[in-house]
Design an enzyme around this catalytic site. Structure first.
Site, PDB file in Angstrom:
ATOM      1  N   CYS A 167      13.674  10.747   6.122  1.00 53.34           N
ATOM      2  CA  CYS A 167      14.193  10.934   7.544  1.00 53.34           C
ATOM      3  C   CYS A 167      15.036  11.790   7.938  1.00 53.34           C
ATOM      4  O   CYS A 167      15.392  11.073   9.004  1.00 53.34           O
ATOM      5  CB  CYS A 167      12.978   9.043   7.073  1.00 53.34           C
ATOM      6  SG  CYS A 167      14.284   8.629   6.453  1.00 53.34           S
ATOM      7  N   LYS A 205       0.845  -1.196  -0.062  1.00 52.92           N
ATOM      8  CA  LYS A 205      -0.259   0.439   0.114  1.00 52.92           C
ATOM      9  C   LYS A 205       0.937   1.572  -0.490  1.00 52.92           C
ATOM     10  O   LYS A 205       1.398   1.341   1.110  1.00 52.92           O
ATOM     11  CB  LYS A 205      -1.087   0.123   0.675  1.00 52.92           C
ATOM     12  CG  LYS A 205      -2.260   1.034   1.098  1.00 52.92           C
ATOM     13  CD  LYS A 205      -2.726   1.109   2.618  1.00 52.92           C
ATOM     14  CE  LYS A 205      -1.753   2.368   3.043  1.00 52.92           C
ATOM     15  NZ  LYS A 205      -1.801   4.141   2.389  1.00 52.92           N
ATOM     16  N   GLU A 245       9.446  15.863  15.564  1.00 56.06           N
ATOM     17  CA  GLU A 245      10.040  16.050  14.455  1.00 56.06           C
ATOM     18  C   GLU A 245       9.377  16.913  13.394  1.00 56.06           C
ATOM     19  O   GLU A 245       7.692  16.928  13.723  1.00 56.06           O
ATOM     20  CB  GLU A 245       9.399  14.614  13.529  1.00 56.06           C
ATOM     21  CG  GLU A 245       9.695  14.638  12.174  1.00 56.06           C
ATOM     22  CD  GLU A 245       9.739  13.713  11.483  1.00 56.06           C
ATOM     23  OE1 GLU A 245       9.092  12.540  11.558  1.00 56.06           O
ATOM     24  OE2 GLU A 245      10.602  12.749  11.329  1.00 56.06           O
ATOM     25  N   GLU A 281      10.325   1.272  10.221  1.00 58.85           N
ATOM     26  CA  GLU A 281      11.657   2.657   9.733  1.00 58.85           C
ATOM     27  C   GLU A 281      10.736   4.191   9.965  1.00 58.85           C
ATOM     28  O   GLU A 281       9.964   4.539   8.722  1.00 58.85           O
ATOM     29  CB  GLU A 281      11.960   2.934   8.463  1.00 58.85           C
ATOM     30  CG  GLU A 281      12.975   1.773   7.913  1.00 58.85           C
ATOM     31  CD  GLU A 281      13.542   1.117   6.908  1.00 58.85           C
ATOM     32  OE1 GLU A 281      13.461   1.939   5.362  1.00 58.85           O
ATOM     33  OE2 GLU A 281      14.636   0.710   6.720  1.00 58.85           O
TER      34      GLU A 281
HETATM   35  P1  NAD Z   1       2.708   8.220   7.769  1.00 60.12           P
HETATM   36  O1  NAD Z   1       2.966   7.610   8.854  1.00 60.12           O
HETATM   37  O2  NAD Z   1       1.267   8.766   8.084  1.00 60.12           O
HETATM   38  O3  NAD Z   1       2.024   7.312   6.841  1.00 60.12           O
HETATM   39  C1  NAD Z   1       3.242   6.219   5.687  1.00 60.12           C
HETATM   40  C2  NAD Z   1       1.721   5.485   5.327  1.00 60.12           C
HETATM   41  O4  NAD Z   1       1.374   4.869   6.241  1.00 60.12           O
HETATM   42  C3  NAD Z   1       0.679   5.608   4.398  1.00 60.12           C
HETATM   43  O5  NAD Z   1       0.805   4.731   3.739  1.00 60.12           O
HETATM   44  C4  NAD Z   1      -0.209   5.930   5.597  1.00 60.12           C
HETATM   45  O6  NAD Z   1      -1.325   5.717   4.495  1.00 60.12           O
HETATM   46  C5  NAD Z   1       0.046   3.902   5.937  1.00 60.12           C
HETATM   47  N1  NAD Z   1      -0.962   4.779   7.018  1.00 60.12           N
HETATM   48  C6  NAD Z   1      -1.142   5.879   8.253  1.00 60.12           C
HETATM   49  N2  NAD Z   1      -1.670   5.319   9.678  1.00 60.12           N
HETATM   50  C7  NAD Z   1      -2.286   3.903   9.240  1.00 60.12           C
HETATM   51  C8  NAD Z   1      -2.690   2.655  10.210  1.00 60.12           C
HETATM   52  N3  NAD Z   1      -3.376   3.447  11.371  1.00 60.12           N
HETATM   53  N4  NAD Z   1      -2.854   1.607   9.903  1.00 60.12           N
HETATM   54  C9  NAD Z   1      -1.635   1.246   9.014  1.00 60.12           C
HETATM   55  N5  NAD Z   1      -1.453   2.391   7.787  1.00 60.12           N
HETATM   56  C10 NAD Z   1      -1.210   3.920   8.308  1.00 60.12           C
HETATM   57  O7  NAD Z   1       3.892   9.193   7.326  1.00 60.12           O
HETATM   58  P2  NAD Z   1       4.298  10.364   6.268  1.00 60.12           P
HETATM   59  O8  NAD Z   1       3.704  11.066   6.345  1.00 60.12           O
HETATM   60  O9  NAD Z   1       3.857   8.960   5.340  1.00 60.12           O
HETATM   61  O10 NAD Z   1       5.362   9.626   5.712  1.00 60.12           O
HETATM   62  C11 NAD Z   1       6.651  10.795   6.864  1.00 60.12           C
HETATM   63  C12 NAD Z   1       6.682  10.281   7.932  1.00 60.12           C
HETATM   64  O11 NAD Z   1       7.720   8.823   7.287  1.00 60.12           O
HETATM   65  C13 NAD Z   1       8.743  11.013   8.929  1.00 60.12           C
HETATM   66  O12 NAD Z   1       7.685  11.103  10.081  1.00 60.12           O
HETATM   67  C14 NAD Z   1       9.320  10.437   7.979  1.00 60.12           C
HETATM   68  O13 NAD Z   1      10.122  10.910   9.268  1.00 60.12           O
HETATM   69  C15 NAD Z   1       9.012   8.660   8.944  1.00 60.12           C
HETATM   70  N6  NAD Z   1       9.917   8.316   7.301  1.00 60.12           N
HETATM   71  C16 NAD Z   1      10.722   7.651   7.887  1.00 60.12           C
HETATM   72  C17 NAD Z   1      11.856   6.738   7.442  1.00 60.12           C
HETATM   73  C18 NAD Z   1      12.832   6.139   7.743  1.00 60.12           C
HETATM   74  O14 NAD Z   1      13.739   5.766   6.740  1.00 60.12           O
HETATM   75  N7  NAD Z   1      12.811   5.557   9.190  1.00 60.12           N
HETATM   76  C19 NAD Z   1      12.116   7.002   5.543  1.00 60.12           C
HETATM   77  C20 NAD Z   1      11.046   7.481   4.835  1.00 60.12           C
HETATM   78  C21 NAD Z   1       9.996   8.254   6.279  1.00 60.12           C
HETATM   79  O1  6OD Z   2      18.085   5.005   1.155  1.00 53.32           O
HETATM   80  C1  6OD Z   2      17.343   4.194   1.537  1.00 53.32           C
HETATM   81  O2  6OD Z   2      17.218   3.087   2.046  1.00 53.32           O
HETATM   82  C2  6OD Z   2      16.181   4.635   2.408  1.00 53.32           C
HETATM   83  N1  6OD Z   2      15.760   3.574   3.231  1.00 53.32           N
HETATM   84  C3  6OD Z   2      16.476   5.937   3.141  1.00 53.32           C
HETATM   85  C4  6OD Z   2      14.711   7.014   3.868  1.00 53.32           C
HETATM   86  C5  6OD Z   2      14.813   7.705   3.757  1.00 53.32           C
HETATM   87  C6  6OD Z   2      14.170   8.296   4.529  1.00 53.32           C
HETATM   88  O3  6OD Z   2      13.502   8.987   4.175  1.00 53.32           O
END
Ligand code: NAD
Ligand code: 6OD
Length: 494
Positions: free
Chosen positions: A297, A187, A398, A263
């Protein structure tokens, strides 16, 4: 970079889900909005509970079909074919990713889409190179026994991706999941469905058997995402997104005790020592704060600079930030829009909060005015703040936008203490020319990934993930293969 801009591939079409090898358009739809001008890009099929059920059952059935009988080299050859098909439709992928996110052509074509193809090739390589354990043992009758392990698929895997690097992060999980022989229900974020929709087409073109890769579109809580993570026939969940969402998914997954790889968010520090190469540190920090409009992130939102160079560093960083060109994806801009107006409202609320918390806005702090359709988009100014108390919300929470707080430090110990004073623990960047200090400081940082004299330099074999609120487990190389497979020991009496 592609020599010409490809038109958006789904103009006038409703994005379907892919279930059991069949493209499905049914029931409710939602609009996909372009954050450059607020215009609708396309409509998207929202998978309801019944469609999620069908997707999970299609995946389960695929685990009993021809997919299960493919050898590892055959599976890996399919992954390479997927990579090749992505490259053949490279320009379409770039334009799909750009239509959903507004990110720059430069970034989409040099990072997001190439990494998508690279993820499939890398995991084909890693899976082929993986060996298994073997232990000989003694037995009372002196004949001995041989233990060896085999890696089985975990089963049906749910993959839930965010919107910031949609294709990179989706394929980062789909590739190892398939390399290990699982069947996937993926998804994408509701904000960024297009590159995943193209991936579904590419899976069909490459000849991935029906049901092995299923795609469901929709929202999170109370929608497709929640239905998927609650589903009792889903064996494992690989999720990237916010920490609070990770907590919600954990609760949903608890009843059926699913394996989880998370992640999550970050509040990453950059630590700049006075002995660093000044220009390299300024350029690197620019990248680490403002890449993808601060929506990575790994971006640095807290920049700690050793006092002797603090004022000069802030001046240089803010001069560079003021010079950043903000604009649409095809305008040669440095900074595109945020993902949506709603997200811009969140980031702007932190800009306001920074003032209320007595921070000084060194540059930015508002919204640019273009005098054209971009004023209906989600653009925001790159912003640098100084003077906030360490305990203030802007330093603790964040924000996920093009913004950082800069603060001075006076000793190595203080720098480490400040960098670690957070509930998150994803990544850090250390800038120094002192090799001993580089190693000493880097390993004291409570993060999953520390870069020294660079930022976001990736070797896909390395462990990737965070500590504290930033995640559970590690992905990358053998770590991903570990999560997506069940090792089984076979003990043979000799
Ligand atoms: P989000 O958590 O709002 O959504 C991510 C996904 O989860 C979406 O597909 C959303 O539809 C789904 N989702 C939301 N609530 C859900 C639930 N209750 N059950 C199942 N699925 C659900 O995140 P975002 O706003 O799309 O992305 C930004 C966030 O992601 C930031 O906090 C960022 O730091 C984090 N992020 C982390 C990494 C990492 O590698 N650590 C990488 C990229 C983004
Ligand atoms: O480079 C990657 O493999 C990775 N997972 C990056 C994540 C970035 C977060 O926004």
């Amino acid at each position: 970079m592609p020599s010409e801009v490809h038109p958006y591939p789904f103009t006038g079409r409703q994005l379907p889900c892919l279930v059991g090898g069949e493209f499905v358009r049914q029931g409710r739809t939602f609009e996909n909005i372009n954050p450059v001008n607020g215009a609708a890009v396309c409509t998207v099929t929202e998978a309801d509970d019944a469609l999620v059920e069908r997707a999970v059952q299609a995946a389960r059935a695929a685990l009993r079909g021809p997919w299960a009988r493919l050898s590892m080299p055959e599976r890996c050859a399919l992954l390479r074919k997927v990579a090749q098909c992505i490259e053949q439709r490279f320009a379409e992928f770039v334009s799909a990713e750009i239509a959903d996110t507004g990110k720059t052509l430069q970034q989409a074509s040099s990072l997001d889409i190439p990494r998508g193809a690279a993820n499939f090739r890398a995991y084909a390589d890693f899976a082929l190179a993986r060996g298994s354990e073997c232990f000989e043992m003694g037995t009372p009758d002196g004949r001995g026994a041989l233990n060896y392990s085999v890696h089985k698929p975990v089963g049906v895997v749910a993959i839930i991706a965010p919107w910031n690097l949609p294709f990179l992060l989706m394929t980062w999980k789909v590739a190892p999941a398939l390399a290990c022989g699982n069947a996937v229900v993926a998804k994408p974020s509701e904000e960024t469905p297009s590159s995943a929709a193209l991936l579904a087409e590419v899976m069909q073109e490459a000849g991935v058997p029906p049901g092995v890769f299923n795609l469901v579109h929709g929202f999170g809580a109370g929608s497709t995402g929640e239905a998927l993570v609650r589903h009792p026939d889903v064996n494992a969940i690989a999720f990237t997104g916010e920490s609070a969402t990770g907590a919600a998914i954990m609760r949903s997954a608890a009843d059926s005790v699913k394996a989880l790889s998370f992640e999550l968010g970050g509040k990453n520090a950059a630590v700049v020592f006075a002995d660093a190469d000044f220009e390299t540190a300024v350029s690197g920090t620019m990248r680490s704060v403002f890449s993808n409009c601060g929506q990575v992130c790994l971006c640095s939102e807290r920049v700690y600079v050793e006092r002797p160079i603090f004022e000069r560093f802030v001046e240089a960083l803010s001069a560079r930030a003021r010079a950043l060109k903000i604009g649409g994806p095809y305008e040669g801009a440095d900074l595109g829009p945020l993902i949506s107006r709603a997200h811009r409202e969140k980031v702007l609320s932190y800009y306001r909060l920074a003032r209320e918390e007595h921070g000084e806005i060194v540059c930015g702090g508002g919204v640019p005015a273009f005098g054209d359709e971009r004023d209906r988009g989600a653009f925001i100014e790159p912003t640098i703040v100084r003077g906030l108390a360490e305990g203030s919300r802007c330093v603790k929470e964040e924000i996920f936008g093009p913004v950082c707080h800069v603060a001075p430090f006076d000793s190595e110990e203080q720098a480490v203490q400040l960098a670690n004073d957070t509930r998150y623990g994803l990544a850090a960047a250390v800038w120094t020319s002192n090799l001993q200090r580089a190693h000493r400081v880097a390993r004291q940082l409570e993060v999953g990934i520390a870069w020294v004299n660079d930022w976001y330099l990736r070797d896909l074999r390395t462990p990737f993930g965070g500590v504290k609120l930033s995640g559970i487990g590690r992905e990358g190389g053998a770590h991903s293969l570990g999560f997506f497979s069940e090792p089984m020991n076979i003990c043979v009496k000799l």
